[in-house]
Every structure is written in C-alpha cells, then in structure tokens.
Design an enzyme around this catalytic site. Structure first.
Site, mmCIF file in Angstrom:
data_model
loop_
_atom_site.group_PDB
_atom_site.id
_atom_site.type_symbol
_atom_site.label_atom_id
_atom_site.label_comp_id
_atom_site.label_asym_id
_atom_site.label_seq_id
_atom_site.Cartn_x
_atom_site.Cartn_y
_atom_site.Cartn_z
ATOM 1 N N THR A 315 -17.515 6.951 62.285
ATOM 2 C CA THR A 315 -16.806 5.321 62.103
ATOM 3 C C THR A 315 -17.322 3.693 62.268
ATOM 4 O OG1 THR A 315 -15.176 6.729 63.879
ATOM 5 C CG2 THR A 315 -14.637 3.967 63.363
ATOM 6 N N ASP A 368 -33.361 5.487 72.898
ATOM 7 C CA ASP A 368 -33.787 4.395 72.709
ATOM 8 C C ASP A 368 -34.557 3.877 71.347
ATOM 9 O OD1 ASP A 368 -35.795 2.137 73.995
ATOM 10 O OD2 ASP A 368 -37.866 4.338 73.662
#
Length: 580
Positions: A315, A368
C-alpha cells in the site's frame, strides 16, 4: 595548491580519524564494567554516544578545513594520494577511507563523487593478510569436552564470578549431546572463539565456531548478569538462523572491541554467510562503513544485472514513496513533497523520526536504515510508472542530470514482505498456522517496542513487514513516539445513541492522546485474524495494559528483550551463594 598543503590536509583528516577511533574504543571499553555492575542505562547511553560520535568528529574536521579552505584551493586528487600513504600500516584503514569520504562529501555537499578524489573503492587488503588466530582463541578436545568448556569459561572470566560454573557446564554438555553430531566432540574438532565479547542491552555474547575438516557449526553463548553479583550462561545457539537473528538489522549495534575490523568481519561472515559484509559492519557499530560497503556492493550489482527499479509492492504510504530493484533485497524511501491532510508532521519531523530510530534500541522490531544524500542511479533503469510517480509526488527530491537520476535525499532499508500482503496470501491459501504465527508476531512486535519505550503510532498491517525468518518488524516511522509521551485514555461512554453513530468522536482528543480500544479496527477486516488477535493479544485493546507498561518504563525499568525464544533458555536453579 602545492604538495605541502595536500600533505597538511591529509594529516588533518588522519588526525581527526585517529581521534575518532580512540574515542570510539574508549566508549566501547566501558561496556564491560557497565555489564558487570548491571548498569543497563549506562550501556544504552554508551551506544548512543558512539552513534553520535561519528558526526561530531566529521563535523569538527570539516569545520577546520572550511576555515582555511579559501587559502588552500585544494586538489583532492593530491590529498587522496597523501592520505593513502598515511593509511598504509593501519589495521583499520578501510574505516579511515570512509572517514575521509565523509569529510569530502561534507565539504563538497555530496557532489563531484569520483574515485579520483575519494575512495569509491577500497584499497584495504588487511582482510586477506590477517590470520584467524589473531581474532580468536583456539581450543581442542584432547583433554575432553568438560575440560575444554571449563577452560573456555575461565578464559572469559569477568570481574564478578560465575553463579554456578558446574551447572552451566552440565547445561552445555546436555545441549551438545542432544543437538550436535557426535562428530563435533572428537579430538580433531577445532574450536575458534572470538577474543572480544559482544555487549548489547542486558547480555554479553561469546561468539565462535566448532570445525572439523570442511564442516563447521557456529555458536553463541549469551551470558547474563543475575543483578546480584554473579553471571550465568543462559543458553547456547548453534542454528545459523538463530545466530543470524542475533546479528539482525533490527537490533541495536554491539559494543565490541575491534582493532582490525576487516579480518574480524571476515570471520563473522564465515559464521553467517547469509549476512552481507555491510550488515556485519553495521552490527558491530561501524554503520558508516556498512553504508560504504552497501554502496559498493550495490553498484557492482547494478553493473551485473539488467532489471529495472519499480514501485515497491504494498500500500502506498502517505509520507514516503518507496521503490526497489527486484533482484536486490533493499527498498529506497523518498519523502513526498506533500503529505496527506491526516498526517500532522513536517519534512524535518520525518527526518527526526528516522534519526530517533538510528539512535534508539530497536529491540529487534525496527529495521535499521542508511541515509543517502545525492545518490546517483542510472536513469534508464527506472520504469516509466516509477519515474512518473517520483515526478508527481517527490519532484523536489529528484534531479535528472544527463543519463543519471540524482535523488537528493533518501533512506535505504531491508526489503520485507508487507504484513497485509503476507496475511492476504496466507488467508487465500487457508494457511491458518501461518496466519496464527504472523498475528502472534505482530502483537509481540508492538509489545516489545512498548517495552523499549516506543509507541508505533500507525499500527496498520501495511506498516509492518515479515522477514525471511518469519519475524514481524515495524518499518514506517513517521508517527512513532516515545511511549512515555503518550496519554492513554479510555473512550468515554456516549451520553446518547446519536453521539456513538456520529462521524466525528463525541469526546475531546488532545495531542498525544491514544485510545487503545480503537485498535480493534486493525483486525476488523477478517474474522479469522480478529479471533487470533483477541486470543493472543487482546490486552493491547485495554488502556490498562498500556498504562502499566508505561509506568514501568517511566520508572526506569529496562525490560528483558532477548533475541532468542524463551524456550531455548537453560533451566536455572537459583542458588543462595556463588558456586564454582
């Protein structure tokens, strides 16, 4: 500019790098005493100090050079040649090259990127030249496994004693006999154990491998502090996937002493070859070196591949536009020019959120990222619909220069399967077990982030990803905030039915107000998901749960979050006195 000035600038950068490395090592060395004293807040502080240190030192050198730059008119080709000579005998030369690159990019605003002036490619050769014996202690089983384990525990003795050394050895023996081949306990086995101990959160990790002929088994021994002045081995991990999760891109960087990074990384890579060199540099705190290694690997991959950049599956976000190269497991995230009206955040605010994630304990539940300025990619590799998307929603962040696409500011992140896509596919296949595990992981992700003082904010499934290990990870950071800044509230009872049916809430909502009862909307899409979620994590819909965890975090509690399943932990009978 004369040769003397080039040498002077090269020495200034070298001295700045040496100062950085000295301070980096000094911070890292403090981890041991913090662990022994069970000062978990100090360990977290050390991690943040070390992350911040790099920018501080690069800024300092850059400012020194900027102050005299108008007098020097530097030729960076000369400076690089002089600097290269200064790095010849250093064991951390690759880190020095990256530090030089950072200063160069800071001064030139990430323009004029070329190997003539900076180190696009490393000259470091220490990895091939160093012996594994310089990295590891070596053990053999000539005197038996018990003697070997006892010697290992003696060699890694801390300044506080083992809680019960004999018990720990018995636990290790039992694990080895139940889980490893008999071939791994014969005289010919060679055991290499990294001399340095890896510290992170509330644990110290002893890392090594057992080898016979061409076959080897990695292992990690997590050591915990009982907070009463003694230590114990909590478990042993020997599965490559388990070892890989310890070094995950979703966890805080280790505090571990490393003099010669390249051979150190080479040994770690032999334990977990599925991890890239870049990820391993990141894992031990050299995140700028990880960025450099990622960039070099990515450029090589581009040269050897033909697929094109495309809009990433999932999305579309309201703050970021995301694209990827199908043949490479990374996504690129670019801030949009305008955000949806429901997003109360600025561009600067988004950047701050990503910096928060970099500096915070990610608890194994946040990916990260690496930040890039003026990243150049071949224009011909962009699909037309992606180009149109970038021009439409992020035109201020891109520039086309000849045959190159210059992206002025972006973040890279490990690509994962969006949780909403994963769940839809598992439901389509009627794979109830996979749905159960994923929803359990989703709830655990939210709870573990809360324990680390992070409230995810937007907790829709589309903002979470599934890793190759099946772990659910949060990756959309524009609404995260500290849990301690939230105001968790119960939804007031409506005074009359029309209020409950109204489009707008009938109660006042202030900034940072959170209504956990509204989270049920997350699972309203499918009854099977709702049933599993309510069974496993229904307490997340209760303000009481959030208020309780918030109170604990506010009081300074560092909650146990270990990167392995609790079922793997050894049984431990607590003793009244320390036993050797």
């Amino acid at each position: 500019m004369n040769q003397h000035n080039a040498e002077w600038i090269a020495c200034l950068i070298r001295d700045g790098f040496s100062d950085y490395r000295d301070q980096f090592q000094a911070i890292t060395r403090q981890a041991r005493s913090s662990f022994e004293s069970a000062d978990w807040h100090a360990l977290q502080s050390l991690s943040v100090q070390r992350i911040d240190l790099y920018k501080i030192m690069v800024d300092r050198v850059s400012q020194q050079l900027s102050a005299v730059g108008h007098k020097l008119s530097p030729s960076w080709g000369w400076i690089k040649a002089c600097y290269l000579e200064l790095m010849v005998d250093r064991e951390d030369a690759e880190l020095g090259e990256t530090f030089y690159n950072s200063v160069y990019c800071r001064l030139l605003s990430h323009r004029e990127i070329s190997n003539q002036h900076m180190f696009l490619y490393s000259h470091n050769k220490h990895c091939e030249a160093s012996s594994v014996d310089n990295i590891c202690r070596v053990y053999r089983l000539r005197d038996g496994l018990v003697a070997c384990l006892s010697q290992l525990m003696d060699d890694y003795q801390f300044d506080i004693p083992w809680e019960n050394k004999r018990r720990d050895i018995r636990n290790l023996l039992r694990y080895i006999r139940q889980n490893l081949s008999e071939d791994m306990v014969v005289d010919k086995v060679v055991i290499h154990v990294v001399r340095s101990i890896f510290y992170r959160n509330k644990a110290a990790y002893i890392v090594g491998r057992a080898s016979i002929d061409d076959y080897s088994v990695p292992f990690i021994l997590p050591v915990l502090n009982n907070e009463s002045g003694a230590l114990y081995i909590d478990t042993v991990l020997t599965n490559e996937n388990e070892v890989s999760i310890i070094f995950s891109f979703t966890r805080a960087y280790f505090l571990v002493e490393v003099d010669a990074p390249a051979p150190f990384i080479h040994f770690l890579h032999s334990l977990i070859p599925m991890k890239s060199i870049a990820e391993l540099y990141n894992a031990i705190g050299f995140y700028k070196q990880g960025k450099a290694e990622f960039y070099r690997d990515y450029i090589e991959h581009l040269a050897s591949s033909t697929d094109q950049f495309e809009i990433a599956p999932g999305t579309k976000g309201m703050v970021m536009t995301v694209f990827t190269l199908p043949s490479y497991p990374v996504v690129f995230k670019v801030i949009k020019d305008r955000f949806a009206s429901s997003k109360q955040i600025t561009r600067a605010g988004v950047i701050d959120k990503y910096q928060l994630v970099k500096r915070h304990d990610r608890a194994g539940r946040m990916a990260d990222t690496q930040e890039f300025i003026n990243l150049t990619l071949p224009l011909k590799r962009f699909l037309a619909d992606l180009l149109a998307e970038l021009h439409r929603v992020a035109s201020s962040s891109i520039e086309i220069v000849g045959e190159q696409m210059v992206i002025k500011h972006l973040w890279t992140e490990r690509r994962m399967i969006p949780l909403n896509i994963y769940l839809d596919e598992m439901l389509r296949q009627n794979n109830e077990q996979a749905v159960y595990l994923a929803i359990n992981e989703f709830g655990q992700c939210i709870k573990e982030l809360a324990a680390a003082n992070i409230f995810a904010g937007d907790m829709l499934f589309k903002n979470f990803g599934v890793t190759r290990h099946g772990r659910v990870v949060f990756y959309d950071y524009d609404e995260i905030m500290y849990l301690t800044d939230c105001h968790f509230r119960y939804i007031p009872e409506p005074l009359y039915p029309e209020q409950e049916m109204a489009a707008e809430p009938w109660y006042s909502v202030s900034e940072n107000d959170v209504f956990p009862e509204e989270f049920s909307l997350l699972t309203a899409c499918d009854r099977r998901i709702r049933k599993v979620f309510n069974e496993l994590h229904g307490n997340l819909l209760e303000p009481r749960w959030w208020l309780n965890i918030q109170a604990r975090v506010s009081q300074g509690a560092i909650i146990d979050l270990f990167p392995y399943h609790k079922d793997h932990r050894f049984r431990r009978k607590v003793v009244n006195k320390v036993a050797e």
